[in-house]
Design a protein around this motif. Sequence first.
Motif, PDB file in Angstrom:
ATOM      1  N   UNK B  40       0.845  -1.201   0.000  1.00 34.54           N
ATOM      2  CA  UNK B  40       0.000   0.000   0.000  1.00 34.54           C
ATOM      3  C   UNK B  40       0.875   1.243   0.000  1.00 34.54           C
ATOM      4  N   UNK B  41       0.243   2.401  -0.105  1.00 29.88           N
ATOM      5  CA  UNK B  41       0.965   3.671   0.052  1.00 29.88           C
ATOM      6  C   UNK B  41       1.275   3.862   1.532  1.00 29.88           C
ATOM      7  N   UNK B  42       2.193   4.792   1.857  1.00 34.84           N
ATOM      8  CA  UNK B  42       2.378   5.130   3.273  1.00 34.84           C
ATOM      9  C   UNK B  42       1.108   5.797   3.805  1.00 34.84           C
ATOM     10  N   UNK B  43       0.728   5.451   5.009  1.00 33.37           N
ATOM     11  CA  UNK B  43      -0.416   6.127   5.624  1.00 33.37           C
ATOM     12  C   UNK B  43      -1.775   5.586   5.233  1.00 33.37           C
ATOM     13  N   UNK B  44      -1.807   4.410   4.605  1.00 35.65           N
ATOM     14  CA  UNK B  44      -3.095   3.852   4.188  1.00 35.65           C
ATOM     15  C   UNK B  44      -3.780   3.126   5.347  1.00 35.65           C
ATOM     16  N   UNK B  45      -3.058   2.976   6.445  1.00 33.58           N
ATOM     17  CA  UNK B  45      -3.639   2.286   7.599  1.00 33.58           C
ATOM     18  C   UNK B  45      -3.337   0.802   7.624  1.00 33.58           C
ATOM     19  N   UNK B  46      -2.228   0.417   7.027  1.00 31.04           N
ATOM     20  CA  UNK B  46      -1.829  -0.999   6.993  1.00 31.04           C
ATOM     21  C   UNK B  46      -1.729  -1.603   8.386  1.00 31.04           C
ATOM     22  N   UNK B  47      -0.975  -0.914   9.247  1.00 38.71           N
ATOM     23  CA  UNK B  47      -0.710  -1.479  10.566  1.00 38.71           C
ATOM     24  C   UNK B  47      -1.999  -1.580  11.384  1.00 38.71           C
ATOM     25  N   UNK B  48      -2.814  -0.541  11.349  1.00 37.28           N
ATOM     26  CA  UNK B  48      -4.093  -0.545  12.071  1.00 37.28           C
ATOM     27  C   UNK B  48      -4.985  -1.674  11.563  1.00 37.28           C
ATOM     28  N   UNK B  49      -5.038  -1.823  10.257  1.00 42.26           N
ATOM     29  CA  UNK B  49      -5.869  -2.869   9.670  1.00 42.26           C
ATOM     30  C   UNK B  49      -5.361  -4.261  10.049  1.00 42.26           C
ATOM     31  N   UNK B  50      -4.051  -4.432  10.004  1.00 40.47           N
ATOM     32  CA  UNK B  50      -3.465  -5.731  10.350  1.00 40.47           C
ATOM     33  C   UNK B  50      -3.768  -6.094  11.797  1.00 40.47           C
ATOM     34  N   UNK B  51      -3.634  -5.117  12.678  1.00 44.19           N
ATOM     35  CA  UNK B  51      -3.911  -5.372  14.093  1.00 44.19           C
ATOM     36  C   UNK B  51      -5.361  -5.855  14.251  1.00 44.19           C
ATOM     37  N   UNK B  52      -6.297  -5.151  13.614  1.00 38.02           N
ATOM     38  CA  UNK B  52      -7.716  -5.522  13.719  1.00 38.02           C
ATOM     39  C   UNK B  52      -7.983  -6.902  13.118  1.00 38.02           C
ATOM     40  N   UNK B  53      -7.337  -7.187  12.003  1.00 41.36           N
ATOM     41  CA  UNK B  53      -7.550  -8.469  11.327  1.00 41.36           C
ATOM     42  C   UNK B  53      -6.936  -9.628  12.117  1.00 41.36           C
ATOM     43  N   UNK B  54      -5.721  -9.399  12.632  1.00 39.83           N
ATOM     44  CA  UNK B  54      -5.034 -10.455  13.383  1.00 39.83           C
ATOM     45  C   UNK B  54      -5.822 -10.821  14.641  1.00 39.83           C
ATOM     46  N   UNK B  55      -6.402  -9.824  15.301  1.00 38.14           N
ATOM     47  CA  UNK B  55      -7.209 -10.108  16.504  1.00 38.14           C
ATOM     48  C   UNK B  55      -8.353 -11.055  16.171  1.00 38.14           C
ATOM     49  N   UNK B  56      -8.896 -10.930  14.964  1.00 39.03           N
ATOM     50  CA  UNK B  56      -9.999 -11.790  14.559  1.00 39.03           C
ATOM     51  C   UNK B  56      -9.538 -13.195  14.173  1.00 39.03           C
ATOM     52  N   UNK B  57      -8.324 -13.262  13.593  1.00 42.29           N
ATOM     53  CA  UNK B  57      -7.859 -14.547  13.061  1.00 42.29           C
ATOM     54  C   UNK B  57      -7.019 -15.345  14.065  1.00 42.29           C
ATOM     55  N   UNK B  58      -6.615 -14.674  15.159  1.00 36.59           N
ATOM     56  CA  UNK B  58      -5.618 -15.279  16.059  1.00 36.59           C
ATOM     57  C   UNK B  58      -6.099 -16.543  16.758  1.00 36.59           C
TER      58      UNK B  58
END
Lengths: 127, 220
Positions: B40-58
Amino acid sequence: MHELGIVMNVLEQVDSVAAENRAEKVLKVTMEVGEVSSIVPELFIDAFNWAKKKTAFLQEADLEMIIIEGRTYCQSCGETYKTTDHGKQCPHCGSFETYLLTGDQVVIKDITAVFGEPERSASGTET
Amino acid sequence: MQQVKTILLSKSVFEDNDRAADELRARLREKGVCLVNVMSSPGSGKTTLLVALIRRLAQKYRIGVMEADIDSDVDAVTVARETGCRSVQLHTGGMCHLDAGMTEQGLRELGDGLDLVFLENVGNLVCPAEYDTGATVNIVILSVPEGDDKPLKYPLVFQNSDLVVVSKADALPYFDFDMEKCVKYVRSRNGAAAVIPVSAKTGENMEALENWFIKKLSEV
């Protein structure tokens, strides 16, 4: 920055080819670079001339870039067209069912190098 | 006597990396590890999205994360703190992308015993698309404030992705982002990619994203 990464890659590859072939030094590297490869030739040449100082065999090497025109083929009407003029959409029939034929390549075509005599005698009897 | 000779190479600059990437992909398949390259571009919210997704998949999978940046380890620290999963930071040393070699090094550092590894690539829509990392699945995140025309401007990254996540969907009312146009532009580059709009902040549509990954993981 993008160009520099690719340049480093090229220099590494050419340096090892030069070493394998026991070249003394590389005089020229010829590359084929597509118009739509996302490489900016001016930046690429600048990066090359900066980074070559860090190599073993390419200190004096020149870079020649052959620019390959981008051509796209239309699957709907069978025509080809110049990619940089029309992009993804076919100018003949308006279709988006197209694919790039050529113009995205980044290829090291050849290198020209100086090779010495394999076994030069110490007494200096070479012709 | 010195001789000047020309050696013909005709070799793509990307050839070595492409081969290394294919070999890595095959090894991962044997081990049963799914590697997801997130671009993605810088600032697209990759890290925030990953955190939210990982919590669901963990709960379903053993997950690891590799964070690639030019410098700093803020993302790796954030992900580890927020999700508790294993994470490593990869420094590209000034380079704008990761290649297969760097990816493999990161995987070694991360260790064995994982089902799913996310690779958060350097924030950039150009170079990461050109270098195959050896990932099993490639996804691109496009945030609403960036605009719906990004697939036209950076075709390669959209062409090479299995999924386009439109992030920050909660901001849709405030931007001239036309979702229909965006889907059309993605389709013109890539007929097979799924497009899922989500908001990691409000949780909107995160279930659809979770389900996409569950389905994908059952296939690979």
